[in-house]
Design a protein around this motif. Structure first.
Motif, PDB file in Angstrom:
ATOM      1  N   VAL A   7      25.251  28.754 -64.639  1.00 15.98           N
ATOM      2  CA  VAL A   7      24.234  27.770 -64.987  1.00 15.98           C
ATOM      3  C   VAL A   7      24.996  26.501 -65.346  1.00 15.98           C
ATOM      4  CG1 VAL A   7      22.402  27.154 -66.603  1.00 15.98           C
ATOM      5  CG2 VAL A   7      22.648  29.525 -65.827  1.00 15.98           C
ATOM      6  N   PRO A   8      24.698  25.362 -64.731  1.00 17.09           N
ATOM      7  CA  PRO A   8      25.503  24.153 -64.961  1.00 17.09           C
ATOM      8  C   PRO A   8      25.742  23.866 -66.434  1.00 17.09           C
ATOM      9  CG  PRO A   8      23.911  23.771 -63.219  1.00 17.09           C
ATOM     10  CD  PRO A   8      23.584  25.129 -63.793  1.00 17.09           C
ATOM     11  N   ASN A   9      27.010  23.626 -66.759  1.00 18.21           N
ATOM     12  CA  ASN A   9      27.457  23.231 -68.100  1.00 18.21           C
ATOM     13  C   ASN A   9      27.396  24.355 -69.133  1.00 18.21           C
ATOM     14  OD1 ASN A   9      28.052  20.503 -67.471  1.00 18.21           O
ATOM     15  ND2 ASN A   9      25.866  20.017 -67.565  1.00 18.21           N
ATOM     16  N   LEU A  10      27.154  25.597 -68.711  1.00 17.19           N
ATOM     17  CA  LEU A  10      27.038  26.703 -69.653  1.00 17.19           C
ATOM     18  C   LEU A  10      28.151  27.723 -69.391  1.00 17.19           C
ATOM     19  CD1 LEU A  10      25.418  28.204 -71.881  1.00 17.19           C
ATOM     20  CD2 LEU A  10      24.144  29.318 -70.025  1.00 17.19           C
ATOM     21  N   ASP A  11      28.849  28.082 -70.446  1.00 24.10           N
ATOM     22  CA  ASP A  11      29.859  29.141 -70.398  1.00 24.10           C
ATOM     23  C   ASP A  11      29.466  30.245 -71.365  1.00 24.10           C
ATOM     24  OD1 ASP A  11      31.390  27.819 -68.561  1.00 24.10           O
ATOM     25  OD2 ASP A  11      32.798  26.980 -70.019  1.00 24.10           O
ATOM     26  N   LEU A  12      29.562  31.495 -70.916  1.00 24.38           N
ATOM     27  CA  LEU A  12      29.244  32.644 -71.748  1.00 24.38           C
ATOM     28  C   LEU A  12      30.392  33.638 -71.681  1.00 24.38           C
ATOM     29  CD1 LEU A  12      25.532  33.273 -70.669  1.00 24.38           C
ATOM     30  CD2 LEU A  12      26.310  32.159 -72.769  1.00 24.38           C
ATOM     31  N   ARG A  13      30.673  34.281 -72.805  1.00 22.78           N
ATOM     32  CA  ARG A  13      31.698  35.318 -72.870  1.00 22.78           C
ATOM     33  C   ARG A  13      31.186  36.419 -73.792  1.00 22.78           C
ATOM     34  NH1 ARG A  13      37.715  35.102 -72.906  1.00 22.78           N
ATOM     35  NH2 ARG A  13      38.462  36.972 -73.961  1.00 22.78           N
ATOM     36  N   GLY A  14      31.247  37.670 -73.341  1.00 25.71           N
ATOM     37  CA  GLY A  14      30.769  38.766 -74.163  1.00 25.71           C
ATOM     38  C   GLY A  14      31.579  40.021 -73.943  1.00 25.71           C
ATOM     39  N   SER A  15      31.601  40.887 -74.944  1.00 29.30           N
ATOM     40  CA  SER A  15      32.330  42.152 -74.835  1.00 29.30           C
ATOM     41  C   SER A  15      31.650  43.209 -75.685  1.00 29.30           C
ATOM     42  CB  SER A  15      33.787  41.986 -75.281  1.00 29.30           C
ATOM     43  OG  SER A  15      33.870  41.698 -76.667  1.00 29.30           O
TER      44      SER A  15
END
Length: 772
Positions: A625-633
């Motif tokens: 999604v433009p301009n969105l960064d997600l990180r999960g664990s």
């Protein structure tokens, strides 16, 4: 011993093809080597290659180069792109590898190696005692010993240099490029044999471009932080990078009686890297570094009656009762390493030699009481020398070979003192000791391309270790009737606190086999079976029971793992998942043993059989999604003892460890999430970030009903503002927004009260970062 080791090493080195000529090999034994994950080289191959610790060579590099000046003009987007390229290199590794970039470390305020555990699935890390002995665990495998004289089941590497004792990685992480955590037994393609995995910390290396950055920050409890790094090309063949970090702040804990502050910071770290380009195919990297800590130790809380000088049953999170205990740290250390890398047309040779020193003289209010029951003084000096030399080759385009040798020698001389007090009687328990460890190993790692999509991995290692210890606990009387204080104990146990003067040696073969299948471009499935080994150890704490000083046998682990890794939508979505099953033999752990109704002792021992099963999942979405960064664990662990333990070294456990008891430092569930969103306004950018971490309860020791921690969670928010060029950046942030007060480490004290350490409180701050 050396002749025995050389006989075995020569057999493995004989596997190197005869046409390979290394005329400089004797001299390279005195040189140093490339960093753990970033400077080894291999020839490009049309077949899948084992890219663990492999980076394409300089003369044929399609990879992204990390130049400070480029970052200054291209800003954050460039740093994320570099991180993504690095993550791609770990895709084909037949095992779980979690990577955190330097930019993520800064935005999440991860200042020391132990901080990365909050955002790395399956990893736990906590400070025992005053903070000088962080305890790491990967999937329940680690180091339970709070004293700090033993190597854990995790290999910690700082720029390719193995750090055997916790004091060597208590300093700040500065100017970091990445931190890579590798799961499962290691030691098959570099370094030392470990059972649980390795954590590889890489600093930003010098380049031929002038540039750098400066940063200043101010946060809660009058905490100031200053850091900078400057990259300077000296000649066309020599470049230098200097990095500096300093933190100073008041303590967040306050004594309820004296008003004195505890947990104050006064830390300094400096590192200088100089790179020499010898010719087009070889280079030397000189690493000089120093760190020191003169802060004030944190203090635990003793949940006992306030009338005895404790904090009470329901104290405030920052309330302590340490009395007139000085509670201080006086630590400093440093060292150097030399890194040599030579590229051939068939592969790369690299060699690393390093030496490090560390000195500490800390006072720790270990009991959390103003009565000085069990207060500690840690006074020791540690030295470690290590060398790793390996050759990585591609043969006949379908066979990829790594062969190498590792050796290290470490020594720690200590004088640990614990004050014990009851009524008018008191003694000083003292352990004056010298511990020496010698470790050598020869390793071979192969990857064979069976088909264009299927690879077979086979690895082997021969290790030889020597452990020597001379010391033990003795007491000296402070009051005249002190010896009578423990007369019931001596009558019960039957001997005095004599000591240990012993040496143990042993050798082990370990190995790994596996398959890796390329499902689609940038999508791999793998399965491996490996076994790891960790040398035996001694317990160096001042203890009441002679049996607590006994030697602890080596630990062995058989690991089964299957997993899948994928990079989709042009690297915008990365997924890594795995399932694992670990079987332990003689798992080393910390036990709590009561001696009398009013006295107890901690000791190291082994669980004959234990088992850990679980799974992990981590995902990264970049600009899907433009301009969105997600990180999960997310991680799940089921770690249990499979053999009951009633006695350790002749000491009776009460309660005993029953079958299916939970293992220490093994939270059943843990998860983390980070989201960043960029809003562009004209030439400027606003970045909003939210982060959350959660870890389940876990035990710090077996046989101790007070050793269970809380469920730990923390919510963080951050807002950044600056030009889109990345020339400068201003930020405000808050960590632990909800001001959670979970117990991070707990145990039963000498007065049989519960002792606990509390997580850091809400922390608010701002910072300004400038690139030049």
């Amino acid at each position: 011993m050396k002749s025995y080791f050389l006989r075995h090493s020569s057999r493995l080195l004989a596997t190197v093809p005869a046409y390979i000529v290394l005329p400089t090999l004797p001299c390279l034994l005195l040189a140093s080597t490339s960093s753990l994950a970033a400077t080894a080289t291999t020839v490009a191959s049309p077949q899948p290659v084992d890219t663990k610790h492999v980076v394409t060579g300089r003369t044929r590099s399609p990879s992204i180069q990390h130049h400070p000046k480029a970052i200054a003009h291209k800003g954050e987007a460039e740093q994320i792109r570099v991180t993504r390229s690095r993550a791609q290199r770990h895709l084909s590794t037949p095992g779980t590898v979690n990577v955190i970039s330097g930019k993520e470390l800064r935005s999440l305020h991860l200042e020391s190696p132990k901080d990365i555990a909050a955002f790395t699935p399956g990893v736990t890390a906590t400070n025992a005692v005053s903070g000088s002995a962080p305890i790491f665990s990967i999937r329940g495998v680690g180091l339970d010993d709070y004293v700090g004289t033993n190597m854990g089941g995790i290999g910690i590497y700082l720029d390719g240099v193995f750090a055997p004792f916790p004091v060597f990685y208590t300093g700040q992480m500065l100017d970091i490029d990445s931190v890579a955590t590798e799961k499962g037994p290691q030691g098959f393609d570099m370094g030392r044999s470990t059972t649980g995995g390795s954590i590889n910390i890489q600093s930003i290396k010098p380049s031929d471009k002038f540039g750098g950055y400066a940063e200043w920050g101010y946060s809660s409890y009058n905490t100031n932080r200053g850091r900078f790094a400057i990259n300077t090309p000296i000649t066309s063949k020599i470049s230098n990078r200097l990095a500096f970090n300093y933190v100073n702040g008041d303590g967040w804990q306050k004594d309820i009686n004296t008003g004195k502050r505890y947990g104050a910071q006064d830390l300094l770290a400096i590192r200088n890297l100089t790179k020499f380009e010898v010719d087009d195919t070889s280079s030397v990297l000189l690493n000089l570094h120093y760190t020191r800590d003169k802060g004030t130790s944190t203090s635990p809380q003793d949940l006992g009656p306030v009338s005895k000088g404790d904090t009470g049953l329901h104290p405030a999170a920052n309330a302590v009762s340490a009395g007139n205990t000085s509670g201080q740290r006086n630590e400093n250390g440093g060292g150097l390493s030399v890194n040599y890398t030579k590229e051939f047309n068939f592969g790369t040779f690299s060699s690393t030699t390093a030496i490090d020193f560390y000195r500490r003289d800390d006072t720790d209010n270990y009991d959390g009481s103003a009565l000085h029951i069990s207060d500690y003084r840690w006074n020791d000096t540690a030295i470690v020398q290590s060398h790793d030399m390996h050759l990585r080759m591609n043969l006949a385009k379908i066979f990829h070979l790594t062969v190498g040798v590792f050796e290290s020698y470490d020594k720690i001389d200590g004088d640990y003192t614990s004050l014990r007090l009851q009524s008018s009687s008191a003694i000083n328990l003292n352990n004056h000791f010298s511990q020496q460890n010698l470790s050598t190993g020869v390793y071979v790692n192969t990857v064979t391309n069976i088909t264009k999509k299927l690879d077979f991995i086979a690895s082997g290692r021969f290790s030889y270790d020597e452990r020597g210890f001379n010391g033990g606990s003795r007491y000296s009387a402070i009051a005249a009737d002190s010896p009578r204080l423990f007369a019931p104990y001596y009558a019960q146990v039957g001997d005095a606190l004599t000591g240990v003067n012993a040496r143990h040696e042993y050798h082990r073969f370990t190995g790994r086999v596996g398959l890796r299948y390329k499902i689609a471009p940038d999508t791999y499935a793998y399965g491996t079976i490996s076994n790891g080994y960790k040398a035996g150890s001694y317990f160096a704490a001042p203890v009441l029971a002679a049996g607590a000083l006994d030697y602890v046998k080596p630990e062995n682990l058989i690991a089964y793992e299957i997993g899948i890794k994928s990079s989709l939508f042009h690297n915008k979505l990365m997924v890594e998942g795995s399932l694992f099953d670990y079987e332990y033999h003689n798992r080393q752990t910390l036990f709590f043993a009561p001696i009398t109704p009013t006295a107890n002792s901690l000791t190291l021992g082994t669980i004959p059989r234990a088992r850990t099963r679980g799974g992990e999942l981590s995902t990264t979405l970049h600009n899907l999604v433009p301009n969105l960064d997600l990180r999960g664990s997310f991680a799940y662990l089921d770690a249990r003892a499979k053999s009951p333990v009633n006695y350790i070294n002749g000491l009776s456990l009460d309660p005993p460890v029953t079958r299916n008891s939970s293992l220490p430092f093994s939270p059943r569930f843990s998860w983390s999430a980070v989201t960043r969103y960029n809003i562009d306004v004209d030439r400027y950018r606003v970045t909003l970030q939210a982060s959350y971490t959660w870890k389940d309860n876990m035990w710090a020791a077996l046989g101790d009903n007070n050793a269970k921690t809380s469920k730990i969670s923390s919510l963080g928010l951050r807002m950044e503002f600056g030009p889109q060029t990345g020339k400068w950046n201003a930020a405000v942030y808050v960590d632990n927004l909800q001001n959670k007060k979970g117990t991070t480490y707990s145990f039963t004290g000498s007065d049989n009260n519960r002792i606990q350490y509390i997580q850091s409180p809400r922390w608010i701050g701002c910072e300004f970062h400038y690139n030049f």
